[in-house]
Write a protein that holds these residues in place. Structure first.
Motif, PDB file in Angstrom:
ATOM      1  N   MET A  86       8.519   1.261 -10.457  1.00 30.13           N
ATOM      2  CA  MET A  86       8.650  -0.340  -9.410  1.00 30.13           C
ATOM      3  C   MET A  86       9.811  -1.442  -9.501  1.00 30.13           C
ATOM      4  SD  MET A  86       5.521  -2.009  -6.518  1.00 30.13           S
ATOM      5  CE  MET A  86       5.222  -2.778  -7.967  1.00 30.13           C
ATOM      6  N   PHE A  87      10.899  -1.402  -9.240  1.00 24.83           N
ATOM      7  CA  PHE A  87      11.478  -2.670  -9.060  1.00 24.83           C
ATOM      8  C   PHE A  87      11.680  -3.836  -8.302  1.00 24.83           C
ATOM      9  CE2 PHE A  87      13.574   0.967 -11.488  1.00 24.83           C
ATOM     10  CZ  PHE A  87      13.817   0.595 -12.581  1.00 24.83           C
ATOM     11  N   SER A  88      12.012  -4.532  -7.807  1.00 25.47           N
ATOM     12  CA  SER A  88      11.910  -5.952  -7.692  1.00 25.47           C
ATOM     13  C   SER A  88      13.686  -6.660  -7.097  1.00 25.47           C
ATOM     14  CB  SER A  88      11.023  -6.718  -7.354  1.00 25.47           C
ATOM     15  OG  SER A  88       9.539  -6.327  -7.619  1.00 25.47           O
ATOM     16  N   TYR A  89      13.943  -6.859  -6.574  1.00 31.66           N
ATOM     17  CA  TYR A  89      15.392  -7.442  -6.350  1.00 31.66           C
ATOM     18  C   TYR A  89      15.299  -8.207  -5.264  1.00 31.66           C
ATOM     19  CZ  TYR A  89      16.612  -2.447  -7.823  1.00 31.66           C
ATOM     20  OH  TYR A  89      17.029  -1.602  -8.704  1.00 31.66           O
ATOM     21  N   PHE A  90      15.726  -9.452  -5.500  1.00 35.27           N
ATOM     22  CA  PHE A  90      15.792 -10.677  -4.847  1.00 35.27           C
ATOM     23  C   PHE A  90      16.864 -10.678  -4.132  1.00 35.27           C
ATOM     24  CE2 PHE A  90      12.680 -11.059  -8.534  1.00 35.27           C
ATOM     25  CZ  PHE A  90      11.178 -11.477  -7.426  1.00 35.27           C
ATOM     26  N   SER A  91      16.748 -11.635  -3.274  1.00 35.44           N
ATOM     27  CA  SER A  91      18.282 -12.165  -2.657  1.00 35.44           C
ATOM     28  C   SER A  91      18.648 -12.879  -3.289  1.00 35.44           C
ATOM     29  CB  SER A  91      17.803 -12.184  -1.029  1.00 35.44           C
ATOM     30  OG  SER A  91      17.006 -13.510  -0.792  1.00 35.44           O
ATOM     31  N   LYS A 120      22.180   7.208  -9.243  1.00 37.52           N
ATOM     32  CA  LYS A 120      22.053   8.388  -9.536  1.00 37.52           C
ATOM     33  C   LYS A 120      21.226   8.731  -7.945  1.00 37.52           C
ATOM     34  CE  LYS A 120      24.440  10.226 -12.939  1.00 37.52           C
ATOM     35  NZ  LYS A 120      23.858  11.228 -14.506  1.00 37.52           N
ATOM     36  N   GLU A 121      19.452   7.963  -8.601  1.00 35.45           N
ATOM     37  CA  GLU A 121      18.343   8.418  -7.667  1.00 35.45           C
ATOM     38  C   GLU A 121      18.618   6.733  -5.883  1.00 35.45           C
ATOM     39  OE1 GLU A 121      15.678   8.234  -9.506  1.00 35.45           O
ATOM     40  OE2 GLU A 121      13.959   9.279  -7.879  1.00 35.45           O
ATOM     41  N   VAL A 122      18.674   7.595  -5.603  1.00 30.54           N
ATOM     42  CA  VAL A 122      18.842   6.240  -4.067  1.00 30.54           C
ATOM     43  C   VAL A 122      17.772   6.307  -3.666  1.00 30.54           C
ATOM     44  CG1 VAL A 122      19.276   5.452  -2.049  1.00 30.54           C
ATOM     45  CG2 VAL A 122      21.269   7.036  -3.329  1.00 30.54           C
ATOM     46  N   PHE A 123      16.482   4.740  -3.726  1.00 32.99           N
ATOM     47  CA  PHE A 123      15.187   4.728  -3.504  1.00 32.99           C
ATOM     48  C   PHE A 123      15.401   3.945  -1.765  1.00 32.99           C
ATOM     49  CE2 PHE A 123      14.869   4.363  -7.956  1.00 32.99           C
ATOM     50  CZ  PHE A 123      13.908   5.113  -7.901  1.00 32.99           C
ATOM     51  N   TYR A 124      14.619   4.974  -0.667  1.00 34.22           N
ATOM     52  CA  TYR A 124      14.932   4.100   0.355  1.00 34.22           C
ATOM     53  C   TYR A 124      13.086   3.548   0.385  1.00 34.22           C
ATOM     54  CZ  TYR A 124      18.176   7.736   1.166  1.00 34.22           C
ATOM     55  OH  TYR A 124      19.217   8.197   0.886  1.00 34.22           O
ATOM     56  N   ASN A 125      13.561   2.402   1.339  1.00 31.83           N
ATOM     57  CA  ASN A 125      12.553   1.505   1.882  1.00 31.83           C
ATOM     58  C   ASN A 125      11.726   2.321   3.018  1.00 31.83           C
ATOM     59  OD1 ASN A 125      12.369  -0.384  -0.585  1.00 31.83           O
ATOM     60  ND2 ASN A 125      13.984  -1.743   1.019  1.00 31.83           N
ATOM     61  N   ASN A 150       0.699  -1.178   0.350  1.00 33.74           N
ATOM     62  CA  ASN A 150       0.377   0.178   0.084  1.00 33.74           C
ATOM     63  C   ASN A 150       1.139   1.490   0.242  1.00 33.74           C
ATOM     64  OD1 ASN A 150      -2.358  -1.747  -0.065  1.00 33.74           O
ATOM     65  ND2 ASN A 150      -3.206  -1.535   2.562  1.00 33.74           N
ATOM     66  N   ILE A 151       2.131   1.130   0.612  1.00 39.03           N
ATOM     67  CA  ILE A 151       2.879   2.096   0.381  1.00 39.03           C
ATOM     68  C   ILE A 151       3.442   2.811  -0.447  1.00 39.03           C
ATOM     69  CG2 ILE A 151       4.741   3.420   2.003  1.00 39.03           C
ATOM     70  CD1 ILE A 151       3.877   2.072   4.175  1.00 39.03           C
ATOM     71  N   VAL A 152       4.167   1.888  -1.417  1.00 39.74           N
ATOM     72  CA  VAL A 152       4.768   2.032  -2.207  1.00 39.74           C
ATOM     73  C   VAL A 152       3.936   1.980  -3.320  1.00 39.74           C
ATOM     74  CG1 VAL A 152       6.387   0.397  -3.936  1.00 39.74           C
ATOM     75  CG2 VAL A 152       6.914  -0.122  -1.578  1.00 39.74           C
ATOM     76  N   GLU A 153       2.866   1.847  -3.487  1.00 42.44           N
ATOM     77  CA  GLU A 153       2.424   1.922  -4.737  1.00 42.44           C
ATOM     78  C   GLU A 153       1.839   3.636  -4.216  1.00 42.44           C
ATOM     79  OE1 GLU A 153      -1.419   0.123  -4.401  1.00 42.44           O
ATOM     80  OE2 GLU A 153      -0.837  -1.805  -5.408  1.00 42.44           O
TER      81      GLU A 153
END
Length: 566
Positions: free
Chosen positions: A541-546, A557-562, A532-535
Motif C-alpha cells: 500500500m502506498f499513500s500519495y499526498f496532494s 506498469k501496474e495501475v491501482f484503482y481507488n 477496510n476495503i484497501v486492507e
C-alpha cells in the motif's frame, strides 16, 4: 481697570453706531479675538505644544462670526446603493454615469460633481411648466452675506487657515497591499508594477534596515524628519519645512489591522512585519498576540463579569443585545473568547422559537446548530444598526452571510441569478443507471423502490417521526425495514461484500468499480470504509499526498484503482 480687549468687546456688543458696527465687528473679531486665540494656542502653548492649526470662519444670520473645523472627503466614490460604513455613518448612493465635463485639461465625471436635482415651476396660462432647477446657482442667488462677513472679506482676513502640513500614512496587513490601476490595464502588468513598487510602510521598513539612526522613530514620526518621494517611492531626508504624520484610521473591530496599528504606534524601528510580531525574542503568529505580550490590551474581565451578571437575571434577547453593544462600542480585546464563554446563555430561547416556527414540538438541535442560530440573531441585531457580523473577524461565522443584505439580495446571490448561468449548460439525471444492475427482475424492482425513496428523502417528502413517546432530532427519519440488514454482527463488512462481490477478482476492472459505490454521510466514515476495503486488496500500500504544484511522475506498469466511496 479693564483691558483694551474687554473695552472693544463691550463697545462691539453695545452697537451705539449701527452704521460702522459691521466693519468694526469683522475687524475686532479677527484682531482681538481670533488672532489672540490662535496666538495663545500656537505661541503661548495654552493647551500644550501646538503642531498645527486649521479653522474655517462662518457667519450666522445675525452676522455673528464663529469658527469650526471641517474635514471633507472628495471625490466621492461610486456607490450603487445607500449603505452604512463601519462607524455607522451613511454612505449615500452615488451613481456612475457616462457624463463627462472638461475643466481645463482635466475630465470630470460624476465623482467630482454635486448632483443637481429639482424642478422650477412656472405657470403659462392654465398650464404648469416644470423646468430643471440648478440647485447650486439657486444657492448662490439666495445666499445671505451679512455686514460682518462682507467687512471680513473686504479686509482680506483668512476664511480658511492651516499652519502645518499633515501627511496621511497608510498601512496594510501582509499580503493585503493596496494598489491603484486603470480598468483597462492587464492584471499581470499591474501585479508586476506593484511588486516592484514600495508603499509608505514598506519604504519605512527598508529605511530602518539601512539606517540605524532612524530606528529611534515611530512610523507616524517619520514625516517630521523625512519627506515622502511619491515618484521614487522612498523616504528622503528632510531639509526644510515642517510636516506631521497621521496614520489612516483603523476601527477596533477590524481585527488584525487594528492590532497592527497599535504596534506601529508602539514599536520603534520596525524592519518587517515579523519584527513587529517579535516580543522578547519570540515570534508570535498574530499581531493580536504580540499586543497582548506587550501589555497593550486591557483585560476583558469586566466584560465577562457584566455578561455573567446579565445571564443571572436577563432574558436571552437582552443578553444578545448587551453583547452586540460590547462588540460595537466597547474595546473588547478577545471577542472570540467572550463569545465562546457566554454564547450558551444567549441561545436559551432558540429551541423554543424554532419549535414554534416549524410546528414540531419534538424538534432537537445540537450545540453547533444552536450556536449558528445564535450567530444569526447577533447578525440581525448588527444589521439593524448598519453593521454586519462579517466585519468582526474574531467572531465565528454561520455557513453564509452577506453583509447588510436584504432577503432579495440573498436570493440574488444564488448561482442561478449569476450572469454566467445564462451560458451554463445544465445536465439533468433522467434515469438511474444502477437500476438495471440487478441479477433478476425482483432485485431490479427493489433497487427502483430504494432509488425512489432516496429521491423523496432528498426532496424533503419523508416526514419526521411522530412518535410522542420518544424525542427525535430535527433531521431524524425512519428507514424502512426492507432497506436495512438487521442480521449479522459486522454490518460494514457485509455491506462491502454485498456492494463489491468477488472484489479480489475484479478490483482492477474499471467497469466493475464504476458500477458500484457506497454512500456515507461524513468524510470520517469514508476513511474507515476505504481503509477496510484497501486492507483486503493484495500488494503493498502506498499513500500519495496532494501538493500545490503539478509534477510529472513516471508511468508504472501496474495501475491501482481507488474504490469509489462517497
Amino acid at each position: 481697570m479693564i483691558s483694551m480687549k474687554e473695552y472693544y468687546s463691550y463697545k462691539f456688543q453695545v452697537r451705539t453706531n449701527e452704521g460702522i458696527t459691521p466693519r468694526l465687528g469683522g475687524r475686532l473679531y479677527q484682531q482681538l479675538k481670533l488672532d489672540q486665540l490662535v496666538n495663545d494656542i500656537k505661541k503661548n502653548g495654552y493647551f500644550g505644544v501646538c503642531l498645527g492649526v486649521m479653522y474655517v470662519v462662518e457667519f450666522q444670520k445675525r452676522g455673528l462670526p464663529h469658527i469650526h473645523m471641517l474635514i471633507w472627503h472628495f471625490p466621492k466614490k461610486y456607490c450603487p446603493a445607500t449603505t452604512f460604513d463601519q462607524s455607522g455613518f451613511p454612505i449615500y448612493k452615488w451613481r456612475k454615469t457616462t457624463n463627462i465635463v472638461t475643466k481645463g485639461k482635466i475630465d470630470l465625471d460624476n465623482q467630482a460633481t454635486v448632483e443637481i436635482r429639482g424642478k422650477k415651476r412656472r405657470t403659462e396660462g392654465e398650464e404648469q411648466l416644470y423646468e430643471p432647477e440648478d440647485e447650486i446657482q439657486s444657492f448662490f442667488d439666495g445666499r445671505y452675506i451679512c455686514g460682518c462677513e462682507a467687512a471680513y472679506r473686504i479686509f482680506g482676513f483668512n476664511i480658511h487657515y492651516r499652519s502645518l502640513s499633515v501627511l496621511r500614512l497608510s498601512f496594510h496587513l501582509p499580503g493585503n497591499k493596496y494598489c491603484t490601476f486603470r480598468s483597462n490595464e492587464a492584471l499581470p502588468k499591474v501585479v508586476a508594477r506593484e511588486t516592484q513598487k514600495d508603499n509608505q510602510l514598506e519604504a519605512y521598513f527598508i529605511l530602518n534596515q539601512n539606517d540605524v539612526i532612524v530606528r529611534q522613530y515611530l512610523f507616524d514620526e517619520i514625516p517630521q524628519y523625512y519627506v515622502w518621494n511619491d515618484s521614487d517611492n522612498i523616504w528622503n531626508l528632510r531639509k526644510r519645512g515642517k510636516q506631521i504624520g497621521r496614520m489612516a484610521y483603523a476601527y477596533h473591530s477590524s481585527g488584525e489591522l487594528w492590532y497592527l496599528c497599535l504596534l506601529l504606534k508602539k514599536v520603534h524601528g520596525a524592519t518587517s512585519f515579523e519584527f513587529l510580531r517579535t516580543v522578547n525574542g519570540h515570534l508570535y503568529p498574530t499581531f493580536h498576540e504580540a499586543c497582548k505580550e506587550y501589555g497593550m490590551l486591557d483585560s476583558d474581565k469586566e466584560w465577562h463579569e457584566v455578561l455573567q451578571q446579565c445571564s443571572a437575571c436577563g432574558f436571552p434577547q437582552q443578553i444578545r443585545e448587551l453583547f452586540v453593544h460590547m462588540m460595537v462600542n466597547c474595546k473588547v480585546s478577545d471577542l472570540k473568547s467572550l463569545w465562546e464563554s457566554h454564547w450558551k446563555q444567549m441561545v436559551d430561547d432558540i429551541l423554543f422559537n424554532q419549535r414554534k416556527l416549524t410546528g414540531n414540538p419534538l424538534l432537537q438541535l445540537n450545540e453547533k446548530q444552536l450556536e449558528f442560530f445564535g450567530l444569526v440573531e447577533i447578525h440581525k441585531l448588527l444589521k439593524s444598526i448598519g453593521k454586519s457580523l462579517k466585519e468582526f473577524n474574531q467572531m465565528p461565522q454561520p455557513p453564509y452571510i452577506i453583509p447588510r443584505a436584504t432577503q432579495g439580495e440573498i436570493v440574488a446571490s444564488c448561482i442561478t441569478r449569476s450572469k454566467l448561468w445564462r451560458i451554463a449548460k445544465v445536465y439533468k439525471l433522467l434515469h438511474n443507471m444502477r437500476l438495471n444492475k440487478g441479477s433478476n427482475k425482483n432485485e431490479v424492482e427493489c433497487l427502483r423502490d430504494f432509488a425512489n425513496w432516496v429521491l423523496d428523502l432528498g426532496d424533503g417528502k419523508i416526514k419526521p417521526p411522530n412518535d410522542t413517546a420518544q424525542e427525535y432530532a430535527e433531521d431524524d427519519i425512519y428507514i424502512p425495514k426492507e432497506f436495512c440488514n438487521l442480521q449479522g454482527v459486522n454490518y460494514v463488512d457485509e455491506m462491502i461484500h454485498s456492494t463489491f462481490p468477488n472484489l479480489l477478482e475484479n478490483y482492477k476492472n474499471p467497469e466493475y468499480l464504476s458500477e458500484r459505490a457506497i454512500l456515507t454521510p461524513t468524510n470520517q466514515t469514508v476513511g474507515k470504509v476505504n481503509s477496510n476495503i484497501v486492507e483486503t486488496l493484495p500488494g503493498e500500500m502506498f499513500s500519495y499526498f496532494s501538493v500545490d504544484t503539478a509534477e510529472d511522475f513516471p508511468v508504472y506498469k501496474e495501475v491501482f484503482y481507488n474504490v469509489p466511496v462517497i
